[in-house]
Scaffold this motif. Structure first.
Motif, mmCIF file in Angstrom:
data_model
loop_
_atom_site.group_PDB
_atom_site.id
_atom_site.type_symbol
_atom_site.label_atom_id
_atom_site.label_comp_id
_atom_site.label_asym_id
_atom_site.label_seq_id
_atom_site.Cartn_x
_atom_site.Cartn_y
_atom_site.Cartn_z
ATOM 1 N N GLY A 1 47.022 25.517 36.488
ATOM 2 C CA GLY A 1 48.240 25.407 37.284
ATOM 3 C C GLY A 1 47.966 25.956 38.671
ATOM 4 O O GLY A 1 46.890 26.497 38.937
ATOM 5 N N SER A 2 48.925 25.810 39.540
ATOM 6 C CA SER A 2 48.775 26.307 40.907
ATOM 7 C C SER A 2 48.532 27.807 40.916
ATOM 8 O O SER A 2 49.085 28.547 40.095
ATOM 9 N N VAL A 3 47.719 28.262 41.844
ATOM 10 C CA VAL A 3 47.463 29.692 42.016
ATOM 11 C C VAL A 3 48.501 30.239 42.986
ATOM 12 O O VAL A 3 48.687 29.708 44.081
ATOM 13 N N SER A 4 49.173 31.297 42.581
ATOM 14 C CA SER A 4 50.261 31.855 43.383
ATOM 15 C C SER A 4 49.913 33.171 44.053
ATOM 16 O O SER A 4 50.611 33.596 44.974
ATOM 17 N N SER A 5 48.846 33.833 43.598
ATOM 18 C CA SER A 5 48.507 35.128 44.163
ATOM 19 C C SER A 5 47.032 35.433 43.938
ATOM 20 O O SER A 5 46.483 35.108 42.887
ATOM 21 N N VAL A 6 46.405 36.048 44.935
ATOM 22 C CA VAL A 6 45.017 36.495 44.804
ATOM 23 C C VAL A 6 44.881 37.880 45.435
ATOM 24 O O VAL A 6 45.632 38.229 46.344
ATOM 25 N N ALA A 7 43.913 38.653 44.927
ATOM 26 C CA ALA A 7 43.649 39.981 45.481
ATOM 27 C C ALA A 7 42.189 40.332 45.284
ATOM 28 O O ALA A 7 41.616 40.046 44.227
ATOM 29 N N PHE A 8 41.580 40.948 46.294
ATOM 30 C CA PHE A 8 40.225 41.477 46.177
ATOM 31 C C PHE A 8 40.274 42.866 45.567
ATOM 32 O O PHE A 8 41.178 43.657 45.858
ATOM 33 N N SER A 9 39.278 43.178 44.736
ATOM 34 C CA SER A 9 39.131 44.537 44.210
ATOM 35 C C SER A 9 38.766 45.462 45.366
ATOM 36 O O SER A 9 38.241 45.012 46.392
ATOM 37 N N PRO A 10 39.015 46.763 45.218
ATOM 38 C CA PRO A 10 38.703 47.701 46.298
ATOM 39 C C PRO A 10 37.237 47.685 46.732
ATOM 40 O O PRO A 10 36.946 47.891 47.909
ATOM 41 N N ASP A 11 36.317 47.402 45.810
ATOM 42 C CA ASP A 11 34.902 47.370 46.174
ATOM 43 C C ASP A 11 34.452 45.993 46.677
ATOM 44 O O ASP A 11 33.300 45.811 47.065
ATOM 45 N N GLY A 12 35.357 45.010 46.661
ATOM 46 C CA GLY A 12 35.049 43.684 47.160
ATOM 47 C C GLY A 12 34.207 42.827 46.238
ATOM 48 O O GLY A 12 33.820 41.725 46.610
ATOM 49 N N LYS A 13 33.947 43.296 45.027
ATOM 50 C CA LYS A 13 33.068 42.564 44.114
ATOM 51 C C LYS A 13 33.808 41.585 43.205
ATOM 52 O O LYS A 13 33.192 40.729 42.587
ATOM 53 N N HIS A 14 35.123 41.727 43.107
ATOM 54 C CA HIS A 14 35.907 40.871 42.216
ATOM 55 C C HIS A 14 37.165 40.370 42.923
ATOM 56 O O HIS A 14 37.654 40.999 43.856
ATOM 57 N N ILE A 15 37.661 39.257 42.430
ATOM 58 C CA ILE A 15 38.946 38.707 42.848
ATOM 59 C C ILE A 15 39.789 38.529 41.598
ATOM 60 O O ILE A 15 39.297 38.067 40.567
ATOM 61 N N ALA A 16 41.051 38.901 41.689
ATOM 62 C CA ALA A 16 42.021 38.597 40.636
ATOM 63 C C ALA A 16 42.909 37.477 41.157
ATOM 64 O O ALA A 16 43.299 37.474 42.333
ATOM 65 N N SER A 17 43.206 36.511 40.304
ATOM 66 C CA SER A 17 44.103 35.422 40.680
ATOM 67 C C SER A 17 45.174 35.260 39.620
ATOM 68 O O SER A 17 44.907 35.370 38.426
ATOM 69 N N GLY A 18 46.388 35.011 40.071
ATOM 70 C CA GLY A 18 47.511 34.758 39.173
ATOM 71 C C GLY A 18 47.982 33.333 39.365
ATOM 72 O O GLY A 18 47.964 32.813 40.489
ATOM 73 N N SER A 19 48.420 32.702 38.276
ATOM 74 C CA SER A 19 48.715 31.269 38.337
ATOM 75 C C SER A 19 49.972 30.882 37.573
ATOM 76 O O SER A 19 50.446 31.604 36.708
ATOM 77 N N TRP A 20 50.411 29.671 37.888
ATOM 78 C CA TRP A 20 51.523 29.065 37.159
ATOM 79 C C TRP A 20 51.113 28.710 35.734
ATOM 80 O O TRP A 20 51.962 28.314 34.938
ATOM 81 N N ASP A 21 49.829 28.833 35.391
ATOM 82 C CA ASP A 21 49.413 28.597 34.003
ATOM 83 C C ASP A 21 49.612 29.841 33.135
ATOM 84 O O ASP A 21 49.136 29.894 32.010
ATOM 85 N N ASN A 22 50.321 30.837 33.668
ATOM 86 C CA ASN A 22 50.701 32.069 32.957
ATOM 87 C C ASN A 22 49.544 33.046 32.758
ATOM 88 O O ASN A 22 49.657 33.969 31.951
#
Length: 95
Positions: A9-30
């Motif tokens: 589903g569409s991605v509604s939010s993204v964030a980088f981890s404090p160390d810049g090594k990871h990304i978290a993404s939240g989506s309409w796919d729950n």
């Protein structure tokens, strides 16, 4: 340049981890997904929300992710294990 693919589903939010090594993404796919920035690989698929995920944020130490959803909850996830550590209820509308 990397194209992170996996959400259905569409991605509604993204964030980088404090160390810049990871990304978290939240989506309409729950789901919330954790991505490795260097490789572009999906490292975890966090499931539990029953409606679209509208917001994600890493804790300052990078060990947890908070996610808000249209299911009116905030959930706290352990980045290392992918386990849901807490489900915060009480909102009357989407978070």
């Amino acid at each position: 340049e990397a194209k992170l693919q996996g959400h259905t589903g569409s991605v509604s939010s993204v964030a980088f981890s404090p160390d810049g090594k990871h990304i978290a993404s939240g989506s309409w796919d729950n789901t919330v997904r954790i991505w490795n920035v260097a490789s572009g690989a999906q490292e975890a698929k966090l499931q539990g929300h029953t409606h679209s995920v509208t917001s994600v944020a890493f804790s300052p130490d990078g060990k947890h992710i908070a996610s808000g959803s249209g299911d009116n909850t905030v959930r706290i996830w352990n980045v290392a294990s992918g386990a849901q550590d807490a489900k915060l209820q009480g909102h009357t509308h989407s978070v």
